[in-house]
Design an enzyme around this catalytic site. Structure first.
Site, PDB file in Angstrom:
ATOM      1  N   HIS A 187       0.926   5.936   1.926  1.00 19.98           N
ATOM      2  CA  HIS A 187       1.725   6.703   2.890  1.00 19.98           C
ATOM      3  C   HIS A 187       2.812   7.527   2.209  1.00 19.98           C
ATOM      4  CE1 HIS A 187      -0.540   4.392   5.750  1.00 19.98           C
ATOM      5  NE2 HIS A 187      -0.233   3.324   5.056  1.00 19.98           N
ATOM      6  N   ARG A 199      -6.982  12.837   0.954  1.00 24.73           N
ATOM      7  CA  ARG A 199      -5.900  13.290   1.838  1.00 24.73           C
ATOM      8  C   ARG A 199      -4.537  12.747   1.420  1.00 24.73           C
ATOM      9  NH1 ARG A 199      -7.182  10.035   7.418  1.00 24.73           N
ATOM     10  NH2 ARG A 199      -9.162  11.087   7.174  1.00 24.73           N
ATOM     11  N   ASN A 242       0.848  -1.191   0.000  1.00 27.08           N
ATOM     12  CA  ASN A 242       0.000   0.000   0.000  1.00 27.08           C
ATOM     13  C   ASN A 242       0.890   1.250   0.000  1.00 27.08           C
ATOM     14  OD1 ASN A 242      -1.511   2.199   1.004  1.00 27.08           O
ATOM     15  ND2 ASN A 242      -3.115   0.785   1.613  1.00 27.08           N
ATOM     16  N   THR A 278      -8.368   3.635   8.416  1.00 30.90           N
ATOM     17  CA  THR A 278      -9.599   2.845   8.373  1.00 30.90           C
ATOM     18  C   THR A 278      -9.734   2.080   9.689  1.00 30.90           C
ATOM     19  OG1 THR A 278      -9.127   2.601   6.035  1.00 30.90           O
ATOM     20  CG2 THR A 278     -10.913   1.272   6.916  1.00 30.90           C
ATOM     21  N   HIS A 308      -4.002  -4.469   7.491  1.00 32.26           N
ATOM     22  CA  HIS A 308      -4.081  -3.352   8.438  1.00 32.26           C
ATOM     23  C   HIS A 308      -3.242  -3.603   9.692  1.00 32.26           C
ATOM     24  CE1 HIS A 308      -5.436   0.286  10.308  1.00 32.26           C
ATOM     25  NE2 HIS A 308      -5.950   0.604   9.144  1.00 32.26           N
ATOM     26  N   HIS A 315      -5.689   3.664  -1.756  1.00 27.43           N
ATOM     27  CA  HIS A 315      -7.021   4.023  -1.255  1.00 27.43           C
ATOM     28  C   HIS A 315      -7.339   5.432  -1.748  1.00 27.43           C
ATOM     29  CE1 HIS A 315      -9.709   4.390   2.640  1.00 27.43           C
ATOM     30  NE2 HIS A 315     -10.377   4.667   1.541  1.00 27.43           N
ATOM     31  N   GLU A 338      -8.753   0.550  -3.014  1.00 27.94           N
ATOM     32  CA  GLU A 338      -9.660   0.599  -1.860  1.00 27.94           C
ATOM     33  C   GLU A 338     -10.536   1.831  -2.011  1.00 27.94           C
ATOM     34  OE1 GLU A 338      -7.145   0.926   1.515  1.00 27.94           O
ATOM     35  OE2 GLU A 338      -6.227  -1.006   1.223  1.00 27.94           O
ATOM     36  N   ARG A 357      -9.389   8.106  -1.076  1.00 27.54           N
ATOM     37  CA  ARG A 357     -10.328   8.560  -0.044  1.00 27.54           C
ATOM     38  C   ARG A 357     -11.165   9.710  -0.576  1.00 27.54           C
ATOM     39  NH1 ARG A 357      -9.048   6.837   5.468  1.00 27.54           N
ATOM     40  NH2 ARG A 357     -10.670   8.318   6.007  1.00 27.54           N
ATOM     41  N   GLU A 400     -11.081  -9.339   2.802  1.00 30.01           N
ATOM     42  CA  GLU A 400      -9.836  -9.000   3.499  1.00 30.01           C
ATOM     43  C   GLU A 400     -10.205  -8.816   4.960  1.00 30.01           C
ATOM     44  OE1 GLU A 400      -7.356  -5.969   1.761  1.00 30.01           O
ATOM     45  OE2 GLU A 400      -6.506  -5.437   3.712  1.00 30.01           O
TER      46      GLU A 400
HETATM   47  N1  PXP Z   1      -5.873  -2.999   3.880  1.00 31.55           N
HETATM   48  C1  PXP Z   1      -6.832  -2.049   3.942  1.00 31.55           C
HETATM   49  C2  PXP Z   1      -8.208  -2.401   3.487  1.00 31.55           C
HETATM   50  C3  PXP Z   1      -6.531  -0.748   4.393  1.00 31.55           C
HETATM   51  O1  PXP Z   1      -7.494   0.199   4.437  1.00 31.55           O
HETATM   52  C4  PXP Z   1      -5.197  -0.449   4.777  1.00 31.55           C
HETATM   53  C5  PXP Z   1      -4.846   0.935   5.225  1.00 31.55           C
HETATM   54  O2  PXP Z   1      -4.975   1.833   4.182  1.00 31.55           O
HETATM   55  C6  PXP Z   1      -4.233  -1.472   4.677  1.00 31.55           C
HETATM   56  C7  PXP Z   1      -4.608  -2.735   4.264  1.00 31.55           C
HETATM   57  C8  PXP Z   1      -2.802  -1.225   5.042  1.00 31.55           C
HETATM   58  O3  PXP Z   1      -2.695  -0.938   6.408  1.00 31.55           O
HETATM   59  P1  PXP Z   1      -1.330  -0.479   7.018  1.00 31.55           P
HETATM   60  O4  PXP Z   1      -0.941   0.803   6.372  1.00 31.55           O
HETATM   61  O5  PXP Z   1      -1.608  -0.357   8.477  1.00 31.55           O
HETATM   62  O6  PXP Z   1      -0.319  -1.583   6.702  1.00 31.55           O
END
Ligand code: PXP
Length: 237
Positions: free
Chosen positions: A10, A49, A7, A101, A191, A43, A70, A45, A151
């Site tokens: 960040h 953001r 992901n 989330t 997550h 994602h 996402e 959003r 998931e």
């Molecule tokens: N899976 C989903 C559905 C998420 O919303 C997120 C966070 O955006 C992640 C995985 C990844 O989470 P993390 O950044 O805590 O590894």
């Protein structure tokens, strides 16, 4: 072997802190793939953001692995997703004031809306995953909605402290995962997973995919993204 979805939201968060052009999540996705990422996850959003529409469209053109988008069950982002056509969408809950989330999608409570969104994506040839808490009732509702993937939200597991609480959360994931498998759903986790806690869930049966962002991007500050992804991949074999 478990497939690793990286992901890159960040990376976009750091860019947005200055509103400029760097670091670019599109470049980050390329680096993640060079490190062995099996999928790129972003994602979009509603408040934009981090990931922007421009990122999503460029990622669609440049990513070599499957692109997993996402998004909330909300008309405007659904319209964008149907236009961009990622390989997979993951429907997530969204609240503007949340830091990230915070809980899974309530598929039991919102079955009609989830089913309608799922049908639109399925008709467009886009696989649908639902991000849900590890509860058998949510898994069963996911199956009823027509989604083919779930998931399981590992946030509670990641926050658990002490052997008893951790074991309890792992057991919840195991049970919900077993139910998903029985119902023929593809199983992913995501997550709050990091280099320490991932080893406690990597051997759960039927887990085909993990989506991990924050811990990989954090490590990348020190070792570079390609290496950070490589190190996570090594933990998943
Ligand atoms: N899976 C989903 C559905 C998420 O919303 C997120 C966070 O955006 C992640 C995985 C990844 O989470 P993390 O950044 O805590 O590894």
């Amino acid at each position: 072997m478990i497939r690793l979805g990286v992901n890159v939201d960040h990376v976009a968060t750091i860019r947005q802190a200055r509103g400029g052009r760097e670091p670019d999540p599109v470049t980050a996705a390329h680096e993640a793939e060079l490190g062995g990422a099996d999928q790129i996850t972003v994602h979009l959003r509603e408040d934009r953001r981090h990931i922007q529409d421009r990122d999503l469209r460029l990622l669609r053109q440049t990513v070599q692995t499957p692109l997993n988008l996402e998004l909330a069950v909300s008309a405007d982002v659904i319209a964008i997703a149907l236009d961009v056509r990622p390989d997979q969408v993951t429907l997530v809950p969204e609240r503007r004031e949340e830091v990230t989330t915070e809980g899974g999608l309530d598929v039991v409570g919102g079955l009609a809306a989830v089913r309608a969104a799922t049908a639109r994506f399925a008709a467009a040839g886009v696989a649908v995953s639902l991000f849900i808490d590890p509860e058998p009732a949510q898994v069963e509702a996911a199956r009823e909605s027509g989604a083919t993937h779930v998931e399981l939200h590992t946030g509670q597991f990641a926050l658990a402290r002490g052997a008893g609480d951790v074991a309890h959360e792992v057991e919840r994931l195991r049970r919900a995962g077993a139910r998903a498998h029985e119902l023929g759903l593809h199983l992913a986790l995501g997550h709050g997973l990091d280099y320490r806690n991932v080893v406690l869930v990597r051997d759960l049966p039927h887990v085909a995919e993990m989506n991990i962002g924050h811990s990989i991007v954090s490590r990348a500050v020190y070792v570079g993204l390609r290496e950070a992804v490589r190190e996570m991949k090594r933990l998943l074999v």
